[in-house]
Each structure stands twice: as C-alpha cells, then as structure tokens.
Design a protein around this motif. Structure first.
Motif, PDB file in Angstrom:
ATOM      1  N   PHE A 128     -12.875  -1.707   5.630  1.00  0.00           N
ATOM      2  CA  PHE A 128     -13.385  -0.752   6.623  1.00  0.00           C
ATOM      3  C   PHE A 128     -12.328  -0.489   7.696  1.00  0.00           C
ATOM      4  N   ALA A 129     -11.701  -1.562   8.180  1.00  0.00           N
ATOM      5  CA  ALA A 129     -10.670  -1.412   9.217  1.00  0.00           C
ATOM      6  C   ALA A 129      -9.470  -0.630   8.667  1.00  0.00           C
ATOM      7  N   ALA A 130      -9.105  -0.902   7.426  1.00  0.00           N
ATOM      8  CA  ALA A 130      -7.966  -0.200   6.824  1.00  0.00           C
ATOM      9  C   ALA A 130      -8.268   1.287   6.674  1.00  0.00           C
ATOM     10  N   TRP A 131      -9.530   1.623   6.350  1.00  0.00           N
ATOM     11  CA  TRP A 131      -9.880   3.040   6.229  1.00  0.00           C
ATOM     12  C   TRP A 131      -9.772   3.736   7.585  1.00  0.00           C
ATOM     13  N   LEU A 132     -10.222   3.084   8.645  1.00  0.00           N
ATOM     14  CA  LEU A 132     -10.093   3.667   9.988  1.00  0.00           C
ATOM     15  C   LEU A 132      -8.621   3.813  10.364  1.00  0.00           C
ATOM     16  N   ARG A 133      -7.817   2.820   9.995  1.00  0.00           N
ATOM     17  CA  ARG A 133      -6.368   2.907  10.228  1.00  0.00           C
ATOM     18  C   ARG A 133      -5.763   4.057   9.409  1.00  0.00           C
ATOM     19  N   TYR A 134      -6.240   4.242   8.189  1.00  0.00           N
ATOM     20  CA  TYR A 134      -5.801   5.343   7.320  1.00  0.00           C
ATOM     21  C   TYR A 134      -6.060   6.690   7.981  1.00  0.00           C
ATOM     22  N   LEU A 135      -7.184   6.815   8.670  1.00  0.00           N
ATOM     23  CA  LEU A 135      -7.561   8.090   9.294  1.00  0.00           C
ATOM     24  C   LEU A 135      -6.620   8.496  10.429  1.00  0.00           C
ATOM     25  N   MET A 136      -5.763   7.582  10.877  1.00  0.00           N
ATOM     26  CA  MET A 136      -4.748   7.946  11.863  1.00  0.00           C
ATOM     27  C   MET A 136      -3.719   8.907  11.266  1.00  0.00           C
ATOM     28  N   GLY A 137      -3.641   8.952   9.924  1.00  0.00           N
ATOM     29  CA  GLY A 137      -2.707   9.866   9.269  1.00  0.00           C
ATOM     30  C   GLY A 137      -1.258   9.415   9.349  1.00  0.00           C
ATOM     31  N   VAL A 138      -1.049   8.121   9.551  1.00  0.00           N
ATOM     32  CA  VAL A 138       0.299   7.550   9.635  1.00  0.00           C
ATOM     33  C   VAL A 138       0.331   6.325   8.732  1.00  0.00           C
ATOM     34  N   ASP A 139       1.325   6.234   7.848  1.00  0.00           N
ATOM     35  CA  ASP A 139       1.367   5.093   6.941  1.00  0.00           C
ATOM     36  C   ASP A 139       1.934   3.863   7.633  1.00  0.00           C
ATOM     37  N   ASP A 140       2.071   2.763   6.891  1.00  0.00           N
ATOM     38  CA  ASP A 140       2.494   1.506   7.492  1.00  0.00           C
ATOM     39  C   ASP A 140       3.975   1.503   7.861  1.00  0.00           C
ATOM     40  N   PHE A 141       4.681   2.562   7.442  1.00  0.00           N
ATOM     41  CA  PHE A 141       6.094   2.687   7.790  1.00  0.00           C
ATOM     42  C   PHE A 141       6.299   3.598   8.995  1.00  0.00           C
ATOM     43  N   GLY A 142       5.182   4.047   9.572  1.00  0.00           N
ATOM     44  CA  GLY A 142       5.245   4.910  10.737  1.00  0.00           C
ATOM     45  C   GLY A 142       5.451   6.376  10.420  1.00  0.00           C
ATOM     46  N   LYS A 143       5.349   6.735   9.147  1.00  0.00           N
ATOM     47  CA  LYS A 143       5.552   8.126   8.742  1.00  0.00           C
ATOM     48  C   LYS A 143       4.226   8.855   8.599  1.00  0.00           C
ATOM     49  N   LYS A 144       4.257  10.153   8.905  1.00  0.00           N
ATOM     50  CA  LYS A 144       3.061  10.970   8.757  1.00  0.00           C
ATOM     51  C   LYS A 144       2.616  10.964   7.304  1.00  0.00           C
ATOM     52  N   MET A 145       1.300  10.857   7.103  1.00  0.00           N
ATOM     53  CA  MET A 145       0.745  10.709   5.764  1.00  0.00           C
ATOM     54  C   MET A 145      -0.334  11.767   5.561  1.00  0.00           C
ATOM     55  N   GLU A 146      -0.250  12.486   4.429  1.00  0.00           N
ATOM     56  CA  GLU A 146      -1.274  13.479   4.127  1.00  0.00           C
ATOM     57  C   GLU A 146      -2.548  12.772   3.667  1.00  0.00           C
TER      58      GLU A 146
END
Length: 539
Positions: free
Chosen positions: A445-463
């Motif tokens: 659940f926490a990872a999905w909320l983090r996913y919704l930021m639209g930024v991956d774990d490398f700090g890059k914008k994520m579609e």
C-alpha cells in the motif's frame, strides 16, 4: 517452406523434422461430423481460446475421446477470421514457452470451421442460425472480455448499438450480445432446445454477467413484442438455458518477436503478426505459458463433452467461487500487483526479471505463503500451496512471458480492495489473527502511494499506468518531493480511510500508521524504496 494450411501440412515429414507436433486425427472426417452435428461453438477467436480450449480439444481428438471439433465465431474483429483463420484453413501454431527454457511447438487443427458473427454477412449468419437450431449443440462459450457483456457506458446510458438492437428486435442486430441473443431465439423457435452458455472470461461471477446481459435483451424484446413472450421464460429456466460460472487462468501474451524469429528459422512461411484496424495483434502462432486452469460449474442441460479428460475441472458453483477467491485474493493476483508496483519504482521492464531479485522474490513469498495462506479460501480441488509454488517457481519467473510491471500496474486503484482488502478483512474477522501482524500488504500500500508521486526510486520522472483515479489521487500526492519532511497522516488520511480503494478503512484495520511509516521511509531520498523493501523483507 512450411505452409500452415491443408496442402502445406500434407508434407508432415517436413513439419515433424522441424520438431512440430501435428494433429493425429482424421481432420476431414472430424470436420464432416462437426458440420452435421456441432456440439461446441465458441465466441471470441483470440489467443487464449487458440492456446487453451482448442488445444484441449485437439488432445481429446488425438486420444479418440472426441470425434468432432470446434467451431469459432468472432463478433468484434472480423479481420481475425478473414485474414488469419481462413487463409490458414483454421490451423494455428501453439508455442508453449516453459520456464526451464524448453519450447514445445504444436500445430493445432481442432478448429474446423470459423465464422464472423456479423448479421450483415448473410452466409455466415445463416450458418450460425443452422448451428443454433441443431439438436446436438451442447454449449456456446465466450472469451470476449468483461467489456463484451457491458450494455451501458460509464454514465449508465445504453451503448448505441445496444439501444438500436433493443428498439429494432432480432433482425440484423449490431451489438455483440444482441447477435448472440438473436441466435438463441432461433434455438428457442426451433423447439426450445436446451443449451449451456458458458462465459470463460477472466472475471468474477462471469456466468451472471452473461446471464444479465442476455436477459436484458430477452426482457426488452419480449416487452416490445419482438419475440414470443415465452422466450424470457426459456432463458430464465436453468433446465433449458444455463449460465455456468467458470474460472480460467493462462497467460497468452501478444505474439512475441522472439517466437516469430524462431518460426522463421524453422522455415515456417510468413509467421509475421498483423495488427487489425481495431488494433488486435494476431499471428499464425500463439505463444503461451505451460500452466493452465479452467474450472467450470457443471450445469449443462443438453449434456457436455468429456473435457475432464483434457484437464478441465467440473464442479459446483460454490467451489468455482472458492477457486476464484483463492486465485484473485491470495495466491496469484496479489503477488502480481505487488511485483508490478515495486517493479515500476525500481525500473524493471519484465515481471519475470523481478524474480531474480532476492528482495522482490522474498516479497512475493511472504505475501503468498505467510500472509495469504493463513486465510486462503481452500477449494479442495486445487491445493493453494501448490498453486503458489507454481506461481512463484514456474509461472512468474518464466523468461519467455514478456509481461511488464507497467501493464499489470494498470487500474491498480480498482484492484487493491479485492487483491489485498479481502485478506485484511479476514484477519480482522479471525479470533486467532491480528491485522497488525501484516507487514508486506501495508508495504505494498505504501509503495503504491509512493508510486503515485510519479518519480521512480532513481529520482527520475516515471509515466504512470492508466488508472481511473489518477486525476483524483495524484494532485494530493504529486506535490510531495523526495526528502520532504511532512505530516504524512494529515496528507494521506483521506486516502487511507477510503474503503473503496483498500476494501477497508486502514485506520479501523490498525494498518494506517504502519503504511505512513513505510511511506516516510520510501520518500527520504533516492534509493529509499529499495532500502525500505530490503529492510522489511529480510528483517
């Protein structure tokens, strides 16, 4: 050159030398018997039908258990029939891609007739009517996707073709279900003959979805006088028309370029896929995993073929539902969704590749074996632990299955309540289990909320993958930046209380604060998702 048609397959030695398994039955005799006394027509000429049901029938024909083949009708994309089935005389190639790297190539010839479900195509439609009037017809089955049973749009208004058909009756219907019900009416008029209409689509309570759609037409046409008043009674009588529930599970992705290259190397003539005007990807071959499950409620008023000898399981409705719950709520779909979310954040492009990552593999194991099995709905006919064993050790790691985290992450907001919420509810209801003991589900659940930021774990914008709630959720979360110090509970409270998303109010389930802690850990910096994952799966 190996040509996939009647004349080309006369050179069976060349095909066998290229390691293809060929049909072992007299196809001409089978086709003649099918023409005279059809027993099974299937609607939906897509990959899962060609790879699964058609191959089951082929094995039974090879073994002499069946003496008739399949008829397929396509009601959405006629090009599949016109440009793929008929040029190949209804043969197709099944390429089974095994997790250990082995490949099996089978020429499937059990489909002996193909038709367009097109009321404007007089020849095909009259043939369909002839089939539906035949005493021998035992079932019509469907893989037309869940959308195929939908008669209204998102606003609840009838779709244009549906509205037209309901107004104009059984003559020249335009909608998929309208055409099917028109054919069913011909069966009613020919003597109220019994039949099973079997949805084999991958959706819960699929038989009811089909029944509701058919009854909507029957009731509308009866009310307008377009059909005999007894037609609705016929459709509602399970002793004459049944709508069994089923559960199906087999991965049959789009035609894969590596498989095409393999067939070209084998000297197969023109194995290239085509894309139809309706954006359907179809080829002379289907690539599929080896695992397959089809469980069907055993309600067939005109009898049924002995498909159990081909591995299909027949049981009662309660057991079908248990199998569905086992798959969707604990043993497969939750694992898939967890890997999809983390896979997107961690930059993976294939689900199979994630299983080589020790932390992600451990995540899948804990969700399945530890948190899921504790409350699994055991259907008895399939062993839940063995099902998970196959998922984790064979199905998901299969490198030939080109499924992506990004595809599986589609519509996640619509999946969490079923794929995880039902497990949380079971923990809440159990006298022996405490939802606070759950670790991986709140981590997802926490990872999905983090996913919704639209930024991956490398700090890059994520579609982000398509999801109907993105426009609502993202504005609330996208303003958060890596390294921010925030009062997480204030920012996320409305979401965490949303039972439509999670299936439960996470505060009532005593999981909200844990989700917030995990989320805080994941937004600390670049690499924080990876660090948080490894910290909690290996602790």
């Amino acid at each position: 050159m190996l040509k996939l048609n009647n004349s080309g397959l006369l050179d069976f030695t060349a095909w066998e030398n290229a390691n293809f398994t060929l049909p072992k039955f007299d196809r001409k005799s089978v086709a003649a018997k099918t023409q005279e006394a059809p027993f099974w027509i299937h609607f939906g000429a897509g990959n899962i039908f060609r790879a699964f049901q058609a191959n089951v029938v082929q094995r039974l024909l090879n073994d002499g258990i069946l003496d008739r083949g399949l008829i397929v009708a396509e009601g959405y994309d006629y090009e599949i029939i016109q440009r793929m089935n008929r040029p190949h005389d209804d043969y197709s190639i099944l390429v089974t891609l095994k997790a250990d790297g082995r490949v099996e190539k089978t020429v499937v010839g059990s489909i002996v007739e193909s038709l367009t479900l097109d009321s404007e195509n007089v020849a095909d439609y009259e043939r369909l009517k002839e089939i539906f009037c035949n005493d021998s017809l035992q079932m019509a089955s469907f893989t037309i996707t869940e959308k195929g049973y939908c008669l209204v749009n998102g606003q609840g208004n009838k779709l244009p073709d549906v509205a037209y058909d309901m107004e104009h009756g059984t003559h020249h219907p335009k909608s998929y279900i309208g055409k099917v019900v028109s054919l069913l009416y011909t069966r009613y008029e020919s003597g109220e003959k019994p039949i099973a209409l079997v949805s084999m689509d991958n959706c819960s309570h699929n038989g009811d979805k089909l029944r509701d759609a058919v009854l909507a037409f029957a009731d509308a046409w009866s009310a307008s006088g377009a059909v005999n008043a007894g037609f609705t009674e016929y459709v509602r009588d399970a002793s004459r028309v049944s709508f069994p529930w089923s559960m199906i599970d087999k991965i049959t992705p789009r035609p894969d370029p590596s498989v095409q290259a393999m067939l070209e190397k084998d000297n197969v003539d023109n194995p290239q896929p085509m894309v139809t005007e309706k954006n359907t990807y179809v080829a002379p071959f289907v690539n599929a995993e080896e695992s397959e499950y089809l469980v069907i409620e055993d309600v067939f008023p005109n009898g049924r073929p002995k498909l159990e000898y081909g591995g299909i399981i027949f049981t009662n409705r309660e057991t079908v539902e248990k199998v569905e719950r086992m798959k969707v709520c604990t043993c497969l779909n939750p694992i898939h969704t967890a890997l999809a979310i983390f896979g997107c954040l961690l930059g993976f492009k294939l689900i199979s590749a994630e299983m080589k990552d020790p932390a992600l593999r451990r995540l899948a194991e804990i969700i399945g074996y530890d948190e899921g099995l504790a409350v699994v709905t055991d259907p008895q006919i399939l062993n839940p632990k063995e099902f998970i064993d196959t998922v984790i050790n064979i199905r998901i790691p299969n490198p030939f299955m080109p499924d992506t985290p990004q595809r599986i992450a589609t519509d996640t907001s619509q999946k969490l309540a079923i794929r995880f919420g039902e497990t949380v509810k079971a923990y809440m209801a159990s006298p022996n289990l405490n939802p606070e003991s759950l670790k991986m589900i709140p981590l997802v659940f926490a990872a999905w909320l983090r996913y919704l930021m639209g930024v991956d774990d490398f700090g890059k914008k994520m579609e982000l993958s398509p999801d109907p709630l993105l426009s609502i959720m993202c504005p609330q979360i996208s303003s958060i930046k890596l390294g921010d110090q925030i009062d997480t509970e204030i920012v996320l409270r409305d979401i965490l209380e949303n039972e439509q998303i999670f299936g439960v109010n996470l505060y009532r389930a005593q999981l909200a604060k844990k989700v917030c802690r995990y989320f805080d850990e994941m937004i600390k910096s670049r690499g924080a998702v990876r660090a948080t994952l490894e910290k909690h799966v290996f602790c």
